[in-house]
Enzyme design. Structure first.
Site, mmCIF file in Angstrom:
data_model
loop_
_atom_site.group_PDB
_atom_site.id
_atom_site.type_symbol
_atom_site.label_atom_id
_atom_site.label_comp_id
_atom_site.label_asym_id
_atom_site.label_seq_id
_atom_site.Cartn_x
_atom_site.Cartn_y
_atom_site.Cartn_z
ATOM 1 C CE1 TYR A 20 2.280 1.805 26.003
ATOM 2 C CE2 TYR A 20 1.829 3.497 24.364
ATOM 3 C CZ TYR A 20 1.542 2.883 25.569
ATOM 4 O OH TYR A 20 0.495 3.339 26.330
ATOM 5 C CB CYS A 58 10.263 3.162 -15.310
ATOM 6 S SG CYS A 58 8.759 3.752 -14.505
ATOM 7 C CB CYS A 89 8.579 5.417 -18.464
ATOM 8 S SG CYS A 89 9.554 6.375 -17.272
ATOM 9 C CG HIS A 110 2.774 5.274 -8.999
ATOM 10 N ND1 HIS A 110 4.098 5.258 -8.600
ATOM 11 C CD2 HIS A 110 2.196 4.210 -8.373
ATOM 12 C CE1 HIS A 110 4.310 4.228 -7.790
ATOM 13 N NE2 HIS A 110 3.175 3.577 -7.626
ATOM 14 C CB SER A 152 7.466 -1.298 -5.722
ATOM 15 O OG SER A 152 6.160 -1.130 -6.214
ATOM 16 C CG ASN A 170 1.786 3.714 -0.502
ATOM 17 O OD1 ASN A 170 1.282 4.226 0.481
ATOM 18 N ND2 ASN A 170 1.433 2.516 -0.948
ATOM 19 C CD GLN A 193 -1.115 1.326 -5.266
ATOM 20 O OE1 GLN A 193 -1.857 0.358 -5.364
ATOM 21 N NE2 GLN A 193 0.012 1.292 -4.578
ATOM 22 C CG ASN A 252 -2.320 -2.707 -9.085
ATOM 23 O OD1 ASN A 252 -1.479 -3.539 -9.426
ATOM 24 N ND2 ASN A 252 -2.175 -1.955 -8.008
ATOM 25 C CG ASP A 253 -0.330 -4.672 -14.752
ATOM 26 O OD1 ASP A 253 -1.363 -4.654 -15.445
ATOM 27 O OD2 ASP A 253 0.642 -3.912 -14.968
ATOM 28 C CG HIS A 294 6.834 7.058 -13.422
ATOM 29 N ND1 HIS A 294 7.474 7.142 -14.642
ATOM 30 C CD2 HIS A 294 5.733 7.842 -13.527
ATOM 31 C CE1 HIS A 294 6.769 7.924 -15.448
ATOM 32 N NE2 HIS A 294 5.701 8.364 -14.785
ATOM 33 C CG HIS A 351 11.489 7.612 -14.074
ATOM 34 N ND1 HIS A 351 10.724 6.482 -13.895
ATOM 35 C CD2 HIS A 351 12.625 7.419 -13.342
ATOM 36 C CE1 HIS A 351 11.379 5.641 -13.095
ATOM 37 N NE2 HIS A 351 12.533 6.190 -12.747
HETATM 38 O O1 LIG Z 1 12.321 3.181 23.419
HETATM 39 P P1 LIG Z 1 13.170 2.954 22.204
HETATM 40 O O2 LIG Z 1 13.611 1.515 22.031
HETATM 41 O O3 LIG Z 1 14.314 3.908 22.105
HETATM 42 O O4 LIG Z 1 12.203 3.330 20.973
HETATM 43 C C1 LIG Z 1 11.488 2.409 20.194
HETATM 44 O O5 LIG Z 1 10.397 1.860 20.910
HETATM 45 C C2 LIG Z 1 9.367 2.776 21.309
HETATM 46 C C3 LIG Z 1 8.244 1.973 21.952
HETATM 47 O O6 LIG Z 1 7.715 0.989 21.082
HETATM 48 C C4 LIG Z 1 8.863 3.593 20.121
HETATM 49 O O7 LIG Z 1 8.003 4.615 20.592
HETATM 50 C C5 LIG Z 1 10.002 4.235 19.345
HETATM 51 O O8 LIG Z 1 9.495 4.865 18.179
HETATM 52 C C6 LIG Z 1 11.011 3.148 18.951
HETATM 53 O O9 LIG Z 1 12.086 3.709 18.254
HETATM 54 O O1 LIG Z 2 0.832 -1.623 -4.620
HETATM 55 P P1 LIG Z 2 2.304 -1.466 -4.352
HETATM 56 O O2 LIG Z 2 2.768 -0.047 -4.537
HETATM 57 O O3 LIG Z 2 3.166 -2.442 -5.087
HETATM 58 O O4 LIG Z 2 2.457 -1.835 -2.798
HETATM 59 C C1 LIG Z 2 2.515 -0.919 -1.752
HETATM 60 O O5 LIG Z 2 1.246 -0.320 -1.498
HETATM 61 C C2 LIG Z 2 0.209 -1.207 -1.054
HETATM 62 C C3 LIG Z 2 -1.013 -0.375 -0.741
HETATM 63 O O6 LIG Z 2 -0.765 0.616 0.237
HETATM 64 C C4 LIG Z 2 0.651 -2.039 0.161
HETATM 65 O O7 LIG Z 2 -0.310 -3.019 0.421
HETATM 66 C C5 LIG Z 2 1.998 -2.712 -0.081
HETATM 67 O O8 LIG Z 2 2.430 -3.346 1.094
HETATM 68 C C6 LIG Z 2 3.017 -1.664 -0.527
HETATM 69 O O9 LIG Z 2 4.261 -2.264 -0.768
#
Ligand SMILES: O=P(O)(O)O[C@H]1O[C@H](CO)[C@@H](O)[C@H](O)[C@H]1O
Ligand SMILES: O=P(O)(O)O[C@H]1O[C@H](CO)[C@@H](O)[C@H](O)[C@H]1O
Lengths: 343, 343
Positions: A312, A49, A52, A162, A157, A149, A164, A74-75, A160, A111
């Site tokens: 939609y 990790c 860690c 964390h 990803s 996230n 940002q 951030n690297d 651990h 972790h």
């Molecule tokens: O209507 P479906 O295919 O069951 O559902 C899908 O499309 C909809 C419209 O984009 C979304 O609201 C749902 O979250 C998605 O799972």
């Molecule tokens: O920075 P991370 O954790 O590698 O990346 C994650 O968070 C970012 C910020 O929300 C997003 O842009 C990336 O798509 C997501 O994978």
């Protein structure tokens, strides 16, 4: 109104966007994708990790043997410190510099911990770290975005624990929308939008999840994600620099309760993206702004069935089946003791 | 500008929102979630599929033995025909009725086909179905949203090739943004925003994916998804009712080419949400509006690694690593013969 089986729309006053609510659609069968729910117990330390203590990261820097929180640059930062050459102005091809920096905050050396599993004292250390980082970065940048996230499903990803920080000169689109809305509301009503909203919600328990002296957690009237919540300062604090010790401790306490309630809904580590909206740091008058966090969790009906914001929603507007009132009731009715602790 | 290693932002003139571009971040390692790529061959007919000809659906209706396209009322429509009781006006608690209906369009009787695998004649039948449905629904509703969610990753619950229509009185949030932007542009320039944009892109090959006499497919300057495209009428057609036979056939042809190119990028059935933005049907003057489709595909670096629009994106603004110019180059350089056909 939530018992009415007709579809309806609600307006988010912070962004001006609407959400379509279809309560009658709650019971539609699901035969689409399900997510993996990771039930494998993680070790407290993981030699691979990059977060860690004592481990090497991508660029061969070695993490210190930290035992509280730990912040590093951030690297793979999405923001850079140098500017692009300006592009000639045209209404259809507008491009501008994005100068800033990005940091990672490890919440704990362990972790295999998540926020609800940390004691309040350690959550207070997280709050103090947010404040310290905000204070430093807000001197240099107008927009300091502090977020987490959580869970693979949210593009995280690293398990651990964390979060940002992405800090930059320009106001990000969502922050700018909220700035314009709060400012316009203040000019019209001479009170702040979110203070009025918090007061109205405090009086009516139907969307409240939990609260204490300084903070209120509600499923907002206009929530788009099934279990979305809004965590609001009740004292009208505008940004992290204004938080006093009581408000910081109350924040640590309510984060523990809110994230515990999330985990208890499906007895799983509830994934989400959460983040803070502070008043833009270059504002002279911040009276119209109230510090708040948004929690955007994707789960809908189980640990493995999430809401897809797709067709939609991308082309029209957000849509939800579960009413915000029902989501709040579910979050309120689960235990406030974490399911892993009560075992 | 795309070779510049600094981060920058670009503005979407249709929505007023910005996207953060970080080209230097293309090579960051990925150890997060990967998606399953379904390689199991499906049968042409599946007895459990609610969309296959002759099968029963959830409500026990039996599908006809259709052999072209087939349209039916969505059994779990997000919109209803009856109205909610109005809620007293308050700037913070705005709720309104959402009257409308939803339909499902099966593109082909064959369970295991996707759009790029259909011959142009069958794609023309899809276009004609869109036109017919639009014509009927636009008489009754101001906003007719025709879209397709393709692939489990896009929340599609049925592999059988199909799209949807959600039609309603009110303008959906995204359509309203585009209406306001196109209207304002027209008032200022006396030409339409998307006609000017199409003309500018046609002259510069850097973001063009493919085009024919009636249609242009580009990775827009402001694309947020890695391989997002915008499919534009070159004749300034405002909605489906105005499409003549040549434009319809050209549309079938370019859809075949564009979706084939998508599949060939990673030799996989490329998931996406796509949908049409027609001029609102109650507009008296539609001169400012150009009919267009958005394709929002989530894949980033392989058939199993997608872009996560999470934390920063939800709270700040969309972010991308790959530049739109590089994405267009990749889409342009893959074969226009489907990888399964050329085997
Ligand atoms: O209507 P479906 O295919 O069951 O559902 C899908 O499309 C909809 C419209 O984009 C979304 O609201 C749902 O979250 C998605 O799972
Ligand atoms: O920075 P991370 O954790 O590698 O990346 C994650 O968070 C970012 C910020 O929300 C997003 O842009 C990336 O798509 C997501 O994978």
């Amino acid at each position: 109104m939530s018992s009415n089986p007709a579809a309806f729309r609600r307006r988010n006053p912070l962004t001006g966007e609407w959400v379509l609510v279809s309560p009658h659609r709650n019971n539609r069968p699901w035969s689409g994708a399900t997510e993996e729910s990771s039930t494998t117990a993680l070790p407290a330390y993981e030699s691979n990790c990059p977060l860690c203590p004592g481990n090497a990261r991508a660029n061969d820097t070695v993490n210190p043997n930290y035992d509280g929180t730990f912040v590093f640059k951030n690297d793979f930062a999405a923001l850079t410190s140098h500017e692009i050459e300006p592009v000639e102005a045209s209404p259809l091809f507008q491009e501008q510099a994005a100068v800033g920096e990005a940091r990672v905050i490890c919440f704990s050396p362990e972790h295999n911990k998540t926020l609800p599993q940390l004691p309040v004292s350690q959550l207070l250390a997280v709050v103090e770290t947010w404040k310290r980082e905000y204070l430093e970065l807000a001197k240099q940048y107008n927009c300091v975005q502090i977020f987490e996230n959580k869970g693979e499903i949210m593009g995280c990803s690293q398990p651990h624990p964390h979060g940002q920080i992405w800090a930059h000169q320009h106001l990000a689109t969502e922050v700018e929308k909220e700035e314009l809305s709060q400012k316009a509301y203040f000019e019209e009503h001479n009170t702040s939008l979110l203070a009025d909203y918090a007061a109205a919600e405090s009086k009516d328990p139907s969307r409240v999840v939990c609260e204490n002296d300084s903070w209120l957690a509600v499923v907002p009237f206009w929530a788009k994600w099934p279990f979305e919540t809004l965590l609001l300062s009740k004292d009208g604090v505008a940004d992290f620099t204004e938080l006093n010790d009581t408000q910081s401790l109350d924040l640590a306490t309510i984060i523990k309760e809110l994230t515990t309630r999330y985990d208890n809904v499906f007895n799983t580590s509830f994934p989400y993206s959460m983040g803070w909206h502070n008043a833009p740091s270059n504002l002279e008058d911040k009276s119209h702004w109230v510090l708040h966090a948004h929690f955007y969790p994707p789960l809908l009906r189980s640990a493995t069935i999430k809401k897809h914001m797709v067709g939609y929603e991308m082309l029209g507007e957000s849509q939800r089946d579960l009413t915000p009132e029902l989501a709040a009731k579910i979050l309120r009715e689960v235990s406030s003791t974490h399911y892993l602790e009560s075992k």
